[in-house]
Design an enzyme around this catalytic site. Structure first.
Site, PDB file in Angstrom:
ATOM      1  N   CYS A 197       0.854  -1.188   0.000  1.00 14.98           N
ATOM      2  CA  CYS A 197       0.000   0.000   0.000  1.00 14.98           C
ATOM      3  C   CYS A 197       0.890   1.238   0.000  1.00 14.98           C
ATOM      4  O   CYS A 197       1.806   1.350   0.816  1.00 14.98           O
ATOM      5  CB  CYS A 197      -0.904  -0.018   1.232  1.00 14.98           C
ATOM      6  SG  CYS A 197      -1.890   1.492   1.425  1.00 14.98           S
ATOM      7  N   CYS A 228      -8.263  -5.830  -9.682  1.00 15.18           N
ATOM      8  CA  CYS A 228      -7.892  -4.787 -10.638  1.00 15.18           C
ATOM      9  C   CYS A 228      -7.505  -3.553  -9.822  1.00 15.18           C
ATOM     10  O   CYS A 228      -8.365  -2.885  -9.250  1.00 15.18           O
ATOM     11  CB  CYS A 228      -9.076  -4.520 -11.553  1.00 15.18           C
ATOM     12  SG  CYS A 228      -8.720  -3.402 -12.903  1.00 15.18           S
TER      13      CYS A 228
END
Length: 187
Positions: A79, A151
């Site tokens: 992240c 995605c």
């Protein structure tokens, strides 16, 4: 008229079954409920405008424009906000969608799933399980063995090379992992 029938009339396609993603429709975790949080001012300073837009405002980058769309190196995708490990490069595949796609998570709880009814359709939004940053969406058209396609926006990801040692803090992991951020992710 129910929402299900209305969706059918609007889309003029076969009825689809809507699946719950564990939260009531319209419910979202707030920033205060995530295990890791950062002040808005800090995020605006260390993230690029695109990274901020994608991760904090649920935006998206243009197809085929992201740094990691055609990225092939071995390592871990993390992240960009908190540095939490999300995906292994071993699960990345070319879906042809224009965004990095993965067929499995690094850990079961690394990503949270939420119903997303924006743009008049049902999708499953993926967010970082640690800080709640918007990552992208999950679809059921991926390869075996999972059949899933995560995605993910490149702007929500950082990359840690296979040979690189894990960083000592989540924020340092986010800072060290992104080369497209023009140095803005460093604290």
């Amino acid at each position: 008229m129910s929402g299900f029938n209305l969706l059918h009339l609007i889309s003029k396609s076969q009825p689809v079954a809507l699946r719950s993603c564990s939260l009531p429709s319209g419910a979202r975790r707030t920033k205060k409920t995530w295990p890791v949080s950062f002040p808005e001012e800090e995020m605006r300073k260390r993230l690029t405008p695109l990274q901020y837009h994608v991760t904090q405002e649920r935006g998206t980058e243009g197809a085929f424009t992201g740094e990691f769309t055609h990225h092939k190196e071995d390592g871990t995708y993390t992240c960009v906000v908190c540095g939490a490990p999300l995906f292994s490069s071993k699960t990345k595949f070319d879906s042809g969608s224009g965004w990095p796609s993965f067929f499995d998570l690094l850990r079961d709880k690394s990503v949270d799933l939420t119903d997303d009814f924006s743009y008049g359709m049902h999708r499953v939004e993926t967010t970082c399980g640690q800080c709640g940053a918007h990552l992208g969406h999950l679809f059921d058209d991926g390869p075996r063995p999972t059949g899933k396609r995560y995605c993910i926006n490149s702007a929500s990801l950082a990359f840690r090379h296979k040979d690189a040692a894990p960083s000592s803090s989540a924020a340092e992991g986010a800072a060290a992992g992104s080369s497209a951020s023009e140095g803005k992710t460093e604290l």
